[in-house]
Scaffold this motif. Structure first.
Motif, PDB file in Angstrom:
ATOM      1  N   ASN A  56       0.845  -1.193   0.000  1.00 11.01           N
ATOM      2  CA  ASN A  56       0.000   0.000   0.000  1.00 11.01           C
ATOM      3  C   ASN A  56       0.883   1.247   0.000  1.00 11.01           C
ATOM      4  O   ASN A  56       1.884   1.317   0.716  1.00 11.01           O
ATOM      5  CB  ASN A  56      -0.889  -0.024   1.256  1.00 11.01           C
ATOM      6  CG  ASN A  56      -1.961   1.045   1.252  1.00 11.01           C
ATOM      7  OD1 ASN A  56      -1.694   2.223   1.023  1.00 11.01           O
ATOM      8  ND2 ASN A  56      -3.192   0.641   1.534  1.00 11.01           N
ATOM      9  N   ARG A 162      -6.961   3.467   3.135  1.00 14.48           N
ATOM     10  CA  ARG A 162      -6.349   4.769   3.417  1.00 14.48           C
ATOM     11  C   ARG A 162      -5.378   4.670   4.590  1.00 14.48           C
ATOM     12  O   ARG A 162      -4.369   5.376   4.648  1.00 14.48           O
ATOM     13  CB  ARG A 162      -7.449   5.783   3.726  1.00 14.48           C
ATOM     14  CG  ARG A 162      -6.976   7.239   3.754  1.00 14.48           C
ATOM     15  CD  ARG A 162      -8.093   8.190   4.122  1.00 14.48           C
ATOM     16  NE  ARG A 162      -9.279   7.960   3.298  1.00 14.48           N
ATOM     17  CZ  ARG A 162     -10.501   7.724   3.793  1.00 14.48           C
ATOM     18  NH1 ARG A 162     -10.689   7.662   5.100  1.00 14.48           N
ATOM     19  NH2 ARG A 162     -11.519   7.557   2.988  1.00 14.48           N
ATOM     20  N   TYR A 224      -4.911   2.861  -3.913  1.00 17.16           N
ATOM     21  CA  TYR A 224      -3.949   2.697  -2.807  1.00 17.16           C
ATOM     22  C   TYR A 224      -2.970   1.537  -3.033  1.00 17.16           C
ATOM     23  O   TYR A 224      -2.057   1.369  -2.241  1.00 17.16           O
ATOM     24  CB  TYR A 224      -4.708   2.450  -1.500  1.00 17.16           C
ATOM     25  CG  TYR A 224      -5.678   3.550  -1.140  1.00 17.16           C
ATOM     26  CD1 TYR A 224      -5.251   4.666  -0.434  1.00 17.16           C
ATOM     27  CD2 TYR A 224      -7.023   3.474  -1.503  1.00 17.16           C
ATOM     28  CE1 TYR A 224      -6.148   5.674  -0.089  1.00 17.16           C
ATOM     29  CE2 TYR A 224      -7.919   4.467  -1.168  1.00 17.16           C
ATOM     30  CZ  TYR A 224      -7.473   5.569  -0.462  1.00 17.16           C
ATOM     31  OH  TYR A 224      -8.361   6.570  -0.126  1.00 17.16           O
TER      32      TYR A 224
END
Length: 439
Positions: A56, A162, A224
């Motif tokens: 990520n 996130r 992401y």
């Protein structure tokens, strides 16, 4: 190491997207170095979907690693609290054990309180890729499972992405029409995520929303670089249910979804069983490779006998070795507490060691470059009676040293030409070493 690598990435930021454009990222370079492979080869394997790098863009303290048939076999450890046990500090202690013993990836499967906070601390302290099962957190947000909506699920997936989660288990292959197949089983559905989705579908008489809204999940992954671990909600929970119609029906759907994810340049691996008799493991691995187009296979065990509660780190590591030799790319550890309770620190250690042995044995059998070097080095140390070197090279140096020192603790015995089993007169290597000089 990744801050400079990711700061300029926008749009579709996945490793697969870069690989298909011919761009060798810093992550690919690093994985190539670790695996003794050429960067161009790593790039091509990612482009074809046979290798993934869960990384990520928000997990910048990550040291990238690769999962795929061309790489050495990896080991994942599950940690996380439950509604009945553990705390943030205990889960961080488990993470530190994973780091100490060289685990390749870790999954936070927390289902109790403070799920978000525990995951935040794990990500910020983990140099390994971190995985989750988003539906666990989604369920904690509602009073009853049937109250879940696809927006709830997508919101949790977005929040976790996130936050920096590198890979997510999504139970999107268990379809409504497969529920009657599970009803024929001895144990039905043993996957927590699978059982949650089954209950939701039965209540609403609707199709699995993770399947029908799979495109929306892919959009999050692209932003992401979240790798999808397509979950086996119908994995067998006992030998009697292994390799049945339900398991393979779901696998076919996962093959379909793999192609769908690849069309959007999203990285994918496939989760596998469960409980499988030894003679069926190779067939299961080869079937996954065929049905899912070569996507990396990530297996839980498999457990090869159901009669050893308290020792399932052993029963499953036997199956894991066979699966890895047959082509599985990553092994999810099983601890002695499997089927019995939430693992403590010692359980986590025992599970890790058992699975590190399984993965290493398979790497040797598959002739991975350099895999046997450490074995040869410790053998030379044994023949030289270099006890301290033997301890240093062992999978668990502390345990090896402790076992040796139980009977011969004095420092002088670290140079002895015998151990407490053979004594000074019956050591075969010492006796043999005297043969050439007398011949």
């Amino acid at each position: 190491m990744r801050k400079d690598w990711v700061k300029s990435r926008t749009g579709n930021v996945t490793q697969m997207h870069h690989a298909r454009k011919g761009v060798i990222t810093g992550e690919m370079q690093h994985v190539a170095h670790l695996e003794h492979l050429e960067p161009e080869f790593v790039c091509s394997e990612i482009a074809e979907g046979r290798l993934i790098i869960p990384a990520n863009i928000h997990h910048t303290n990550l040291e990238p690693m690769g999962i795929g048939i061309a790489a050495r076999c990896k080991v994942n450890a599950n940690i996380g609290n439950s509604s009945l046990s553990s705390s943030e500090e205990e889960e961080l202690a488990k993470l530190n054990i994973c780091i100490k013993h060289g685990v390749d990836a870790v999954m936070d499967l927390s289902t109790g309180k403070n799920i978000h906070e525990i995951r935040e601390r794990i990500i910020r302290n983990s140099p390994m890729p971190v995985g989750t099962v988003p539906i666990y957190e989604a369920v904690e947000r509602v009073s009853e499972i049937h109250e879940l909506t696809i927006d709830d699920l997508l919101e949790v997936i977005e929040i976790q992405a996130r936050q920096g989660v590198d890979f997510m288990t999504i139970h999107c292959g268990l379809l409504q029409e497969f529920l009657p197949l599970a009803a024929k089983r001895m144990l039905g559905i043993v996957s927590r995520g699978g059982a949650i989705m089954a209950q939701w579908m039965a209540y609403h008489n609707q199709q699995n929303p993770l399947y029908t809204h799979f495109d929306r999940i892919l959009e999050i992954c692209k932003r992401y670089d979240v790798s999808l671990s397509l979950g086996d909600g119908l994995r067998p929970g006992c030998l009697a249910d292994a390799s049945d119609e339900a398991q393979f029906a779901e696998l076919s759907v996962l093959g379909e979804l793999t192609l769908k994810a690849w069309r959007e340049d999203v990285q994918v691996m496939i989760e596998g069983p469960g409980h499988v008799p030894l003679d069926q493991i190779e067939m299961n691995v080869k079937r996954e490779i065929e049905v899912c187009h070569g996507a990396p296979f990530y297996v839980l065990g498999p457990v090869v006998t159901d009669i050893a509660p308290g020792y399932d780190h052993i029963t499953s590591s036997i199956g894991a070795t066979v699966a890895a030799y047959a082509g599985a790319a990553m092994l999810c550890y099983v601890t002695p507490k499997e089927h019995l309770g939430l693992p403590n620190l010692e359980d986590v250690k025992q599970g890790i060691i058992a699975y590190k042995i399984a993965a290493h044995a398979a790497d040797i059998a598959r002739h991975r470059k350099g895999a046997r070097d450490r074995d040869d080095e410790i053998s030379r140390a044994r023949f030289a009676f270099d006890w301290n070197r033997q301890f240093d090279l062992s999978m668990d140096p502390e345990t090896a040293r402790k076992m040796h020192d139980e009977t011969l603790p004095q420092p002088s015995f670290k140079e002895a030409t015998f151990c407490s089993m053979c004594g000074p007169k019956f050591c075969s290597m010492k006796l043999y070493q005297e043969v050439p000089s007398k011949a």
